[in-house]
Design an enzyme around this catalytic site. Structure first.
Site, short mmCIF file in Angstrom:
data_model
loop_
_atom_site.label_atom_id
_atom_site.label_comp_id
_atom_site.label_asym_id
_atom_site.label_seq_id
_atom_site.Cartn_x
_atom_site.Cartn_y
_atom_site.Cartn_z
N LYS A 1 7.61 -9.08 -12.32
CA LYS A 1 7.44 -8.77 -10.90
C LYS A 1 6.01 -8.27 -10.69
O LYS A 1 5.67 -7.15 -11.03
CB LYS A 1 8.44 -7.67 -10.49
CG LYS A 1 8.87 -7.67 -9.05
CD LYS A 1 7.97 -7.13 -7.98
CE LYS A 1 7.40 -5.78 -7.97
NZ LYS A 1 6.26 -5.68 -7.02
N GLU B 1 3.00 2.74 -18.91
CA GLU B 1 1.55 2.98 -18.97
C GLU B 1 1.16 3.44 -17.58
O GLU B 1 1.18 2.66 -16.63
CB GLU B 1 0.83 1.69 -19.40
CG GLU B 1 -0.55 1.94 -19.98
CD GLU B 1 -1.64 1.94 -18.93
OE1 GLU B 1 -1.98 3.05 -18.45
OE2 GLU B 1 -2.12 0.87 -18.58
N CYS C 1 -7.02 2.52 -14.70
CA CYS C 1 -6.26 3.70 -15.15
C CYS C 1 -7.12 4.63 -15.98
O CYS C 1 -6.89 5.84 -15.98
CB CYS C 1 -5.00 3.27 -15.89
SG CYS C 1 -5.32 2.11 -17.21
N GLU D 1 -5.06 11.47 -9.36
CA GLU D 1 -5.72 10.17 -9.59
C GLU D 1 -6.15 9.58 -8.24
O GLU D 1 -5.32 9.39 -7.35
CB GLU D 1 -4.73 9.22 -10.29
CG GLU D 1 -5.37 7.90 -10.65
CD GLU D 1 -4.46 7.02 -11.49
OE1 GLU D 1 -3.29 6.85 -11.14
OE2 GLU D 1 -4.95 6.49 -12.51
P1 NDP Z 1 2.76 1.59 -7.91
O1 NDP Z 1 3.04 2.40 -9.12
O2 NDP Z 1 3.57 1.82 -6.70
O3 NDP Z 1 2.87 0.02 -8.26
C1 NDP Z 1 2.95 -0.56 -9.52
C2 NDP Z 1 4.06 -1.61 -9.55
O4 NDP Z 1 5.33 -0.98 -9.37
C3 NDP Z 1 3.97 -2.65 -8.43
O5 NDP Z 1 4.44 -3.91 -8.89
C4 NDP Z 1 4.91 -2.08 -7.40
O6 NDP Z 1 5.35 -3.02 -6.46
C5 NDP Z 1 6.04 -1.58 -8.27
N1 NDP Z 1 6.90 -0.59 -7.64
C6 NDP Z 1 6.64 0.23 -6.60
N2 NDP Z 1 7.71 1.00 -6.31
C7 NDP Z 1 8.68 0.67 -7.20
C8 NDP Z 1 10.01 1.13 -7.43
N3 NDP Z 1 10.56 2.07 -6.69
N4 NDP Z 1 10.70 0.57 -8.45
C9 NDP Z 1 10.16 -0.38 -9.22
N5 NDP Z 1 8.90 -0.87 -9.04
C10 NDP Z 1 8.16 -0.34 -8.06
O7 NDP Z 1 1.25 1.74 -7.56
P2 NDP Z 1 0.58 1.57 -6.09
O8 NDP Z 1 0.27 0.16 -5.90
O9 NDP Z 1 1.41 2.21 -5.03
O10 NDP Z 1 -0.72 2.45 -6.28
C11 NDP Z 1 -0.64 3.84 -6.04
C12 NDP Z 1 -1.41 4.58 -7.09
O11 NDP Z 1 -0.86 4.32 -8.36
C13 NDP Z 1 -2.85 4.20 -7.23
O12 NDP Z 1 -3.66 4.81 -6.28
C14 NDP Z 1 -3.13 4.69 -8.61
O13 NDP Z 1 -3.35 6.07 -8.58
C15 NDP Z 1 -1.86 4.43 -9.36
N6 NDP Z 1 -1.92 3.17 -10.12
C16 NDP Z 1 -2.12 3.25 -11.46
C17 NDP Z 1 -2.24 2.08 -12.18
C18 NDP Z 1 -2.47 2.10 -13.64
O14 NDP Z 1 -3.03 1.13 -14.17
N7 NDP Z 1 -2.06 3.11 -14.35
C19 NDP Z 1 -2.22 0.77 -11.54
C20 NDP Z 1 -1.95 0.81 -10.13
C21 NDP Z 1 -1.83 1.98 -9.46
P3 NDP Z 1 4.56 -3.10 -5.06
O15 NDP Z 1 3.21 -3.51 -5.37
O16 NDP Z 1 5.32 -4.09 -4.29
O17 NDP Z 1 4.63 -1.72 -4.45
#
Ligand code: NDP
Length: 500
Positions: free
Chosen positions: A198, A273, A307, A404
């Site tokens: 996903k 992660e 990250c 973050e």
């Molecule tokens: P999320 O953690 O929300 O998104 C990561 C993935 O999880 C996406 O595919 C998202 O889908 C999915 N997701 C979201 N909600 C759920 C849920 N309840 N159950 C299962 N899967 C879910 O990150 P965001 O895109 O909201 O970014 C927010 C913050 O997260 C960023 O500002 C950053 O701080 C952090 N982040 C950290 C990352 C890393 O590499 N460690 C990468 C990305 C973000 P969808 O996109 O449809 O919401």
């Protein structure tokens, strides 16, 4: 629907963008059962340029069943490790052969400069697939000299086997979409698992193109399924599905915790992660120019949407001003523009939501008494561009120092001695990575064991290697990716004991 016509796409990328987008389930391309779609926007313009299926629990269920059926099929179960290795090598070759198209799609979706997408995302995805292909033929158990003290008169032969964990649910973020897909799908397939992937709602496209390439590489139908949709609907359904044996997630700590809880209900294996707040520590023997260039790259690379972004800069007092000046000058020199412009060094942030989040953090830093040395503003009104920003004068408890940001924003703070910088470096809930800039081996070696981080770089930052374990301490996650840890993640250990 429109894209930025100023910078035309290659024929292959234009063809892919124009074609209807469908999910890949059990080897068939299908719309969401509900018929719903979600819009995909170009971060450089804010305009919608594609639509993908908005899957829900019914589509996820269908995909998990398809993955289970493929897992149990003779075509996959009966495949030898060398077959999986060959399919993965072919996939790596196809990623490389379609590198420019993949890079352009990634740029349209995520905003990052196309040169970076090609050099980093696509190249590293192909390299990683090759690396992990090699592991398919190197999965092994061990023979064990069993004592079995209660059965002293008997003889035994005992050994362990590593078996694929089963159906893997992979949930990935938007910052390196293709590379994250490769990081999750590659090892799962190498180990003999099947996958439901996903992608993030903001960047679903390269995962769909990757799925086409996986079919072309020869993977049997149902081995890789890709389902696009919203996280709280499709992602949540995947994490909670009882037919999934393992969830592999990269994203925010907040969502990681939700996924961990949902997975635990079914005893689904889980690796997370998560976020980071990585310190960049510059000792006073370092060359201020080199350290400033390194610190700027540590936080501005990929617009800080990394990250391991070096979002906290700690510089020993004697060279604080010189390093800070260098980082600010570096920030001002970066060429910011649409990712499709080959001259852009930085692109827009991924979405309006992320832009507003980053601007909110900058404002919170100002409200907490921080001084903006450079940046701090949005650029223009079109697209999601924010200037690289350097702040100083903030205490450890400020929100922007603790949380973050995931944008091109660094907070710089001076320190006097090693004890002080250890305390500062370890003062957030995160523990993903850190870097130390110095050639004083004694001080560097004394610091490394005291830093709470899964990775410590010395005189570099953000350098990833496929063979080095990668993951976080504290709230930065559970488990390690890369190297042999990957095979552990995607296999179960079975102990066998025979009485002879
Ligand atoms: P999320 O953690 O929300 O998104 C990561 C993935 O999880 C996406 O595919 C998202 O889908 C999915 N997701 C979201 N909600 C759920 C849920 N309840 N159950 C299962 N899967 C879910 O990150 P965001 O895109 O909201 O970014 C927010 C913050 O997260 C960023 O500002 C950053 O701080 C952090 N982040 C950290 C990352 C890393 O590499 N460690 C990468 C990305 C973000 P969808 O996109 O449809 O919401």
């Amino acid at each position: 629907m429109s894209i930025d016509h100023e910078f035309p796409l290659s024929e292959a990328a234009a063809r892919f963008i124009a074609a209807p987008k469908k999910n890949l389930i059990g080897g068939h391309w299908c719309e969401a059962q509900s018929g719903l779609t979600l819009d995909v926007r170009n971060p450089a313009t804010g305009e919608v340029f594609a639509r993908v299926p908005a899957a829900d629990a019914a589509d996820i269920d269908q995909a998990v069943r398809a993955a289970r059926s493929a897992f149990e099929s003779q075509g996959w179960r009966g495949a030898r490790p060398i077959d999986r290795e060959r399919w993965l090598l072919k996939l790596a070759e196809l990623v490389e052969a379609n590198a420019q198209e993949l890079a352009e799609i990634e740029t349209l979706d995520n905003g990052k400069p196309v040169t970076l997408a090609r050099r980093v995302d696509v190249t590293q995805a192909a390299d990683f697939l090759r690396y992990i292909a090699g592991w398919a033929t190197k999965i092994e158990g061990s023979t064990v000299e069993a004592s079995a003290p209660a059965f002293r008169k008997n003889e035994f032969f005992a050994y362990t086997r590593r078996e694929p964990v089963g159906v893997v649910g992979a949930i990935i973020p938007w910052n390196f979409p293709l590379l994250m897909a490769a990081w999750k799908v590659g090892p799962a397939l190498a180990a003999g698992c099947t996958v439901v992937l996903k992608p993030a709602e903001d960047t679903p496209l390269t995962a769909l193109r990757f799925a086409e390439l996986a079919l072309e590489a020869g993977f049997p139908a149902g081995v890789l399924n890709v389902v696009t949709g919203f996280g709280h609907i499709a992602g949540a359904a995947l994490a909670a599905h009882p037919g999934v044996n393992k969830i592999s997630f990269t994203g925010s700590t907040q969502v990681g915790k939700l996924i961990g809880k949902a997975a635990m209900d079914n005893m689904t294996r889980v690796s997370l992660e998560l976020g980071g707040k990585s310190p960049v520590i510059v000792l006073d023997d370092a060359d201020p120019k080199a350290a400033a260039a390194g610190a700027a790259n540590a936080v501005f690379f990929n617009m800080g949407q990394v990250c391991v972004a070096g979002s906290r800069l700690y510089v020993q007092r004697g060279i604080f001003d010189a390093v800070l000046e260098g980082v600010s000058a570096g920030a001002q020199k970066l060429r910011i523009g649409p990712g499709l412009d080959p001259n852009s060094q930085l692109g827009p942030l991924v979405s309006e939501k992320q832009m507003n989040r980053v601007r909110g953090y900058i404002q919170s830093g100002i409200d907490d008494g921080g001084r903006v040395l450079t940046g701090g503003e949005r650029i223009g009104e079109r697209g999601y561009f924010v200037k690289p920003t350097v702040l100083t004068g903030l205490g450890e408890q400020a929100r922007i120092v603790q949380e973050e940001v995931f944008g091109p924003v660094v907070v710089a703070t001076p320190f006097d001695d090693l004890d002080e910088v250890v305390k500062l470096a370890n003062s957030t809930p995160y523990g993903l990575a850190a870097s130390i800039w110095s050639n004083d081996l004694k001080r560097v070696q004394r610091l490394i064991p005291r830093i709470e981080a899964g990775t410590v770089w010395v005189n570099c930052h953000g350098v990833m290697d496929n063979a080095l374990p990668f993951g976080g301490y504290k709230q930065s996650g559970i488990g390690r990716e890369m190297g042999s840890s990957l095979i552990d993640h995607y296999t179960e250990t079975k102990s066998v004991l025979m009485m002879l």
